[in-house]
Design an enzyme around this catalytic site. Structure first.
Site, PDB file in Angstrom:
ATOM      1  CG  ASP A   1      -2.064   0.986   1.107  1.00 40.65           C
ATOM      2  OD1 ASP A   1      -3.208   0.542   0.987  1.00 40.65           O
ATOM      3  OD2 ASP A   1      -1.798   2.208   1.127  1.00 40.65           O
TER       4      ASP A   1
ATOM      5  CG  ASN B   1     -12.186  -0.442   3.860  1.00 34.92           C
ATOM      6  OD1 ASN B   1     -12.698  -0.751   4.933  1.00 34.92           O
ATOM      7  ND2 ASN B   1     -11.015   0.158   3.770  1.00 34.92           N
TER       8      ASN B   1
ATOM      9  N   GLY C   1     -15.805   3.551   3.474  1.00 35.40           N
ATOM     10  CA  GLY C   1     -14.722   4.426   3.008  1.00 35.40           C
ATOM     11  C   GLY C   1     -13.949   3.825   1.849  1.00 35.40           C
TER      12      GLY C   1
ATOM     13  CG  HIS D   1      -9.766  -3.684  -9.079  1.00 35.82           C
ATOM     14  ND1 HIS D   1      -9.716  -3.921 -10.448  1.00 35.82           N
ATOM     15  CD2 HIS D   1      -9.278  -4.799  -8.487  1.00 35.82           C
ATOM     16  CE1 HIS D   1      -9.201  -5.136 -10.659  1.00 35.82           C
ATOM     17  NE2 HIS D   1      -8.926  -5.687  -9.467  1.00 35.82           N
TER      18      HIS D   1
ATOM     19  CG  HIS E   1      -8.827  -2.981  -2.389  1.00 35.12           C
ATOM     20  ND1 HIS E   1      -9.780  -2.319  -3.134  1.00 35.12           N
ATOM     21  CD2 HIS E   1      -8.718  -2.288  -1.229  1.00 35.12           C
ATOM     22  CE1 HIS E   1     -10.221  -1.276  -2.457  1.00 35.12           C
ATOM     23  NE2 HIS E   1      -9.609  -1.240  -1.285  1.00 35.12           N
TER      24      HIS E   1
ATOM     25  CG  HIS F   1      -6.921  -2.907   3.077  1.00 37.63           C
ATOM     26  ND1 HIS F   1      -6.195  -1.760   2.874  1.00 37.63           N
ATOM     27  CD2 HIS F   1      -8.143  -2.669   2.545  1.00 37.63           C
ATOM     28  CE1 HIS F   1      -6.950  -0.860   2.253  1.00 37.63           C
ATOM     29  NE2 HIS F   1      -8.138  -1.380   2.045  1.00 37.63           N
TER      30      HIS F   1
HETATM   31  P1  5GP Z   1      -9.793   1.465   0.306  1.00 35.17           P
HETATM   32  O1  5GP Z   1      -9.997   2.678   1.131  1.00 35.17           O
HETATM   33  O2  5GP Z   1     -10.417   1.600  -1.087  1.00 35.17           O
HETATM   34  O3  5GP Z   1     -10.201   0.203   0.995  1.00 35.17           O
HETATM   35  O4  5GP Z   1      -8.232   1.309   0.113  1.00 35.17           O
HETATM   36  C1  5GP Z   1      -7.524   1.788  -0.967  1.00 35.17           C
HETATM   37  C2  5GP Z   1      -6.059   1.716  -0.608  1.00 35.17           C
HETATM   38  O5  5GP Z   1      -5.302   1.913  -1.786  1.00 35.17           O
HETATM   39  C3  5GP Z   1      -5.602   2.786   0.393  1.00 35.17           C
HETATM   40  O6  5GP Z   1      -5.057   2.145   1.544  1.00 35.17           O
HETATM   41  C4  5GP Z   1      -4.562   3.597  -0.377  1.00 35.17           C
HETATM   42  O7  5GP Z   1      -3.474   3.995   0.415  1.00 35.17           O
HETATM   43  C5  5GP Z   1      -4.147   2.628  -1.479  1.00 35.17           C
HETATM   44  N1  5GP Z   1      -3.713   3.267  -2.714  1.00 35.17           N
HETATM   45  C6  5GP Z   1      -4.345   4.276  -3.373  1.00 35.17           C
HETATM   46  N2  5GP Z   1      -3.680   4.590  -4.491  1.00 35.17           N
HETATM   47  C7  5GP Z   1      -2.607   3.764  -4.548  1.00 35.17           C
HETATM   48  C8  5GP Z   1      -1.542   3.615  -5.483  1.00 35.17           C
HETATM   49  O8  5GP Z   1      -1.442   4.301  -6.499  1.00 35.17           O
HETATM   50  N3  5GP Z   1      -0.621   2.648  -5.221  1.00 35.17           N
HETATM   51  C9  5GP Z   1      -0.700   1.861  -4.105  1.00 35.17           C
HETATM   52  N4  5GP Z   1       0.257   0.964  -3.928  1.00 35.17           N
HETATM   53  N5  5GP Z   1      -1.691   1.976  -3.202  1.00 35.17           N
HETATM   54  C10 5GP Z   1      -2.638   2.920  -3.418  1.00 35.17           C
END
Ligand code: 5GP
Length: 117
Positions: free
Chosen positions: A33, A90, A96, A101, A103, A105
């Protein structure tokens, strides 16, 4: 939420932007991340275009569904998380979810607090 082919993870899968890969196979890509919320913070994404888990389960092939979950565990194995880990999905506005796409964590590498996702 409909699938947006211009989301950041789709661009990573198309190699349009770089990533720090920790594991990859036919079904998943796992990478660090960019804004880690723990000492170890890795995202595992399916190579298919799915917004969230429900989308994958409803529209994915059995091989894609199986491959996604096995890919998560293969990533955990690669990271050698003997002391455990937290797995977070999430999903939707209230969670949030920023990137549309699917994913997972993986958070690990330290004693995790309740605010870490
Ligand atoms: P969400 O909030 O959608 O569950 O998590 C998205 C995650 O993607 C966040 O933890 C954020 O830091 C990570 N993220 C967003 N843009 C990028 C990117 O360009 N590269 C990487 N490696 N992580 C990203």
């Amino acid at each position: 939420m409909s699938y947006d082919t211009n989301n950041i993870f789709a661009k990573i899968l198309r190699h349009e932007i770089p990533n720090a890969t920790v594991y990859e196979d036919d079904f998943v890509l796992a990478f660090k991340d960019i804004n880690p919320k723990a000492k170890i913070h890795v995202l595992v994404i399916p190579k298919g275009s799915y917004v969230d888990l429900q989308d994958l389960i409803e529209h994915g092939t059995p091989a894609e569904i199986d491959g996604f979950f096995k890919g998560i565990l293969a990533t955990v194995s690669t990271l050698q998380l003997a002391n455990g880990y937290r797995l977070v999905f999430n999903t939707g506005k209230d969670s949030g979810q920023e990137v549309p796409h699917l994913h997972a964590h993986i958070l690990a590498g330290e004693k995790l607090c309740s605010h870490q996702l």
